[in-house]
Scaffold this motif. Structure first.
Motif: not given
Lengths: 626, 626
Positions: B291, B361-362, B276-277
């Motif tokens: 993830r 928003l994500g 994700h990062a």
């Protein structure tokens, strides 16, 4: 008293840093290294990166919006350590303060315009903690006056209203300033900041309100969540407010959040935080070893929280987690030379990091870096080591209580003792009375130490405890023969009452056999693996030149064998098998992976020592055979 | 010819969108939904969010620095779909162009000041792809003139020098504009942009140079790495340049990067990206189901890359991966109603998402959202469905080749055929000649379809193929009895040559028994689990009200049983056992998790259909017993 946390009430009373003098040993060596090397290292880098120059008005301003806080954490470290550079650096800070007390090198021209990301109140929090450290080690001076002026400015500006900071920190700082000065408005501001959070107090961000704990009021939350450092700092502030205001409901809320987070959101090392994207906890049982974030600062924040809960309640669970985190996160976060640092602390590294001795723009966890673009960890490490003595022991109503066993001279509750031990390498701990005295001596027996014994009697018994190696077979009998009393010491605090004479020795014998540890089945990322622990230390396989290749190994669950490593370190060896070569194509097939057959062995080192020999692969959790 | 990718050479020649008319069926239904619902939905949201208003000069400018690209992707979708709203929206864009061809609503006042994050060339790339779509579906107009003017501006500005864009995309767009116009400078700019990347061409960023593939020249890299969409778009551009310049070394470099990334960095769904990062690939074998980022756009980019490699080489592996990704990423990325979307596509969801029908928003992956703050996926889905026909079949030197089996009428290589099938629910595929003709018909037999047969003969045999259910027992014999020839069709392309008469039917019979799939042992995050696939579909367990609780279940590796679900969907059932309650405390212990005993069963649904019944937990990879 020189101590970062001095609650006005609680089950335990902390001892001042003067009352806990560390001697050479596991922690004493690290505290000395911090004072002699790490503090100056951080100072140099902050100067080089221009973060100190920001206070001198040098342009363009350099560093991130929160870089002021690094200088404050360094000042706090210098204050606790009695470091000679404190005064000059503090003066540079004082000169940058504005007339009304405002002090921030980033937001001076646009005060309080970004509460979500601006970190202004966060920076004041660290400034105030540095001020408290100075007050308690030196007394008032121009710096502490500036800190008071800043705190008063913040009280005027924020006592009323609904605003707070995206990064908690000011809460605990204000409570401590109240404790150090007796000025009640500091406590009141902390209380108000705490209560307005989660109403909500901040605007929407793409990471969601839980990121900065603004999703729920602190007393309604059932677990720690979001950004790990923020969550833990906020919980510290909540404990401090609860203690000073007698708010039992708030205290219970934090205790149950801690309990749930420890049961479901904590890595074996004590590391907290499973997500890189938001430096956050992630979900229950989301505990990937490879992507474990386990930020060094979150480990420190966890130690701070456990310490506060321990002082408030006296319950051993908090000291147990603190010990796990001290040995496996704090000690891991800094290299053996005191000059490079881990930001994140994963429990598995598949690919060796690229060697670099320059600044780390990111937070990757495979190589300790001398400095980071966001360099919160080095200065946090520095202030923690500089005040480490305050975490080791405390006074309870009946006497002296020792939480963490390391060579030191400790004075408190009317007793004066020398602790002599090779712990964590050996399990013997001797506590020698340095003066006649009266009172209970309580020693912590960690949760893993089933079968421990405590003996007390004449001085010579302590000789055994000084041995670096584990107790040899029969040693327990030998201790028994040479002491007046030996009895079982079950996990918890084991207490010995007495009229003590100088030279009397209490001996704790902790069983140090390495042990296999298995994960809860709900931890998906650890299915089919086990780890080895010995005493308080988590062990790991480290492979410097991919020899052995950790990707292909499975461990047999036979008892690990101990080996003497360098510097008295105990290393371990386990039996393992090498898996056969897998396909080079699509990694999913109709055929399960076949059992491996080639036997080999695998050397394990203490996790906190990994990564000191250059880039390497590493894993704590080992796939198991069958 | 109306087709987004028209190489001037290669093993296969694509067919125009007019030549592949989709009929009702798995893909035809979705293409129709896209044209009728999704395009207008995206248009409305872009207007509502002010991203179209930016082109009208409305202030303040809204949206992220790359929001212009969303309008361009929507225009591309409208062009391929022949949507009536194209002209007006295109005019709004044209009016915003500056005199020298520059066009960007974010950077107009500070052109080309941030190559790392500015996305200016990236936006031109999407503008040009929209222009190519308009040229090929309509011909020149004011919009295509504006696109040419912008492309010429970019060529003037960037033909010389060392600069490139943090986000690849312009490369493949420029090659396609060259193909559409014959103007060689467009190809030359693409070639130069490609060659200067990795020298390096961009400044340092905290995510590292590999994030935007600037760590190594593209022809030196050995795998896909960094931000997945960037990596895949760059690889698309590299294939396009390699094809047009005859650069075999570059082509080989991309093929080996693809091969390695597919073998080590691809989720079972075909999803790419594990972090994700940085929205990035992560390391080899870092494939966490929970993830998994597996961005919808990365799936689309992977389909684009596989398609290009398929056209260049004719090798079936590229079509196999494209099919996996089409069914399990693209089809998953949009809800059954065409109005909400997944950004990330994890293979496990532990905690049901918070219900919300507002903007996301994500990028969290538990709930399809109508729109996102970064809303790249909806418009990417829209343009992909609008041009989906171009991916399904191609001409090779000997005849017609069908890659993806779905009801359609296809004309190419001198043949005109109707494909009739209930695939992917049933395994029968009938291809009926609609006219007399001559040439080879090649049908893809997917890699999983061991035991497939192909039959060819008179029309009535095709009736079998139209059945929605799997072939009943004995059906294969029935097919054999009623056709002239039936023979085994091994995975790859199975070819039938013939002098065809209208009404002749070729029947492909793909075995559709559900199958258990196991991960390579190097995939740490999947140890001790297995997944179920059936045909091209990955299945998952979905639990809407935590009933059954997926956290405690283990599956038995007995054959899954088929059930008829809604709308002809095939659902599956597997045997499972419920684990006993685990401790509520520290989640690591000296006792391994005990075998579970309570038998139960578990319903599995196609992964692409999960999350259409509200927030739920889900898992593709099921822990297995023993």
């Amino acid at each position: 008293m020189a101590n970062p946390v001095l609650p006005s009430s609680g089950a335990l009373s902390p001892l001042g840093l003067d009352a806990v003098r560390l001697a050479p040993g596991f922690w004493g060596d690290r505290v000395a290294l911090n004072r002699e090397v790490t503090i100056a290292h951080a100072h140099e880098w902050m100067e080089r990166e221009g973060w100190i120059g920001n206070f001198r008005g040098e342009l363009p301003r350099r560093g991130r919006e929160f870089s002021d806080s690094e200088i404050y954490k360094l000042l706090e470290a210098m204050a606790w350590a009695g470091h000679p550079d404190f005064a000059e650096l503090a003066l540079t800070v004082v000169k940058a303060q504005e007339g009304d007390g405002y002090l921030n090198t980033r937001w001076s021209g646009s005060r309080y315009t970004d509460f979500e990301w601006g970190h202004e109140l966060y920076c004041y929090g660290h400034l105030i903690q540095a001020g408290v450290a100075r007050l308690r080690t030196h007394g008032q001076d121009a710096f502490t006056e500036a800190v008071r002026k800043a705190a008063d400015h913040v009280c005027r500006r924020f006592m009323d209203g609904t605003e707070t900071c995206g990064h908690p920190e000011l809460e605990m700082a204000m409570v401590e300033l109240y404790r150090a000065t007796g000025v009640e408005r500091y406590l009141e501001l902390a209380r108000r900041l705490l209560e307005r959070r989660g109403l909500p107090a901040l605007g929407p961000i793409h990471l969601g309100a839980a990121y900065f704990q603004d999703d729920l009021p602190v007393r309604q939350a059932t677990t720690l969540r979001g950004h790990a450092v923020r969550a833990l700092y906020l919980a510290c502030g909540a404990v401090d407010v609860a203690v000073e205001t007698g708010d039992d409901q708030l205290m219970e809320a934090v205790r149950s959040q801690w309990e749930r987070a420890v049961a479901r959101r904590t890595h074996l090392t004590g590391g907290m935080g499973s997500r890189h994207a938001d430096e956050g906890f992630g979900e229950d049982f989301e505990l990937p070893p490879d992507r474990a974030y386990a930020e060094t600062c979150a480990g420190i924040a966890s130690i701070m929280l456990s310490h506060r809960l321990l002082l408030a309640t006296g319950e051993v669970v908090y000291a147990d987690l603190a010990e796990r985190t001290l040995f496996n996160v704090l000690a891991t976060g800094v290299a053996l030379d005191g000059r490079s640092f881990f930001y994140s602390n994963p429990l598995q590294v598949r690919v060796p990091a690229e060697p670099s001795d320059g600044i780390n723009l990111g937070h990757s966890g495979g190589l300790r870096s001398p400095w980071f673009a966001v360099s919160c960890c080095p200065s946090n490490i520095a202030r923690t080591f500089a005040s480490l003595g305050s975490y080791l022991a405390a006074a309870d109503p009946s006497g002296l209580r020792i939480h963490h066993h390391t060579p030191a001279v400790i004075e408190g509750a009317g007793l004066r003792v020398a602790v002599e031990t090779g712990y964590p390498w050996s399990g013997g701990v001797g506590v020698r009375m340095l003066a006649d005295g009266r009172g209970r001596l309580s020693l912590r027996v960690p949760a893993w130490a089933e079968g421990a014994t405590v003996g007390y009697g004449p001085a010579q018994a302590a000789d055994l405890a000084r041995r670096e190696a584990p107790f040899p077979a029969g040693a327990r009998d030998e201790v028994a023969a040479r002491t007046r009393i030996v009895r079982d010491a079950t996990p918890g605090y084991t207490a010995v009452e007495g009229e003590w004479r100088a030279g009397d020795v209490v001996t704790l014998d902790l069983p140090m056999a390495p042990r296999w540890t298995f994960p809860d089945r709900r931890v998906d990322a650890l299915r089919g693996t086990a780890a080895v622990e010995r005493g308080p230390l988590v062990y790991c396989a480290e492979s410097v030149a991919d020899e052995p290749p950790l990707a292909g190994l499975s461990a047999r669950l036979t008892p690990p064998v101990e080996h003497a490593g360098p510097s008295g370190v105990v290393e371990l060896e386990v039996e393992a098998v090498l898996g056969e070569e897998e396909s080079a194509g699509w990694p999913y097939s109709s055929r399960p992976a076949q059992p491996a057959t080639t036997g080999t062995s695998l050397r394990l080192v203490p996790y906190h020592r990994w990564g000191n020999a250059g880039p390497a692969t590493m894993r704590v959790w080992l796939p198991t055979t069958g």
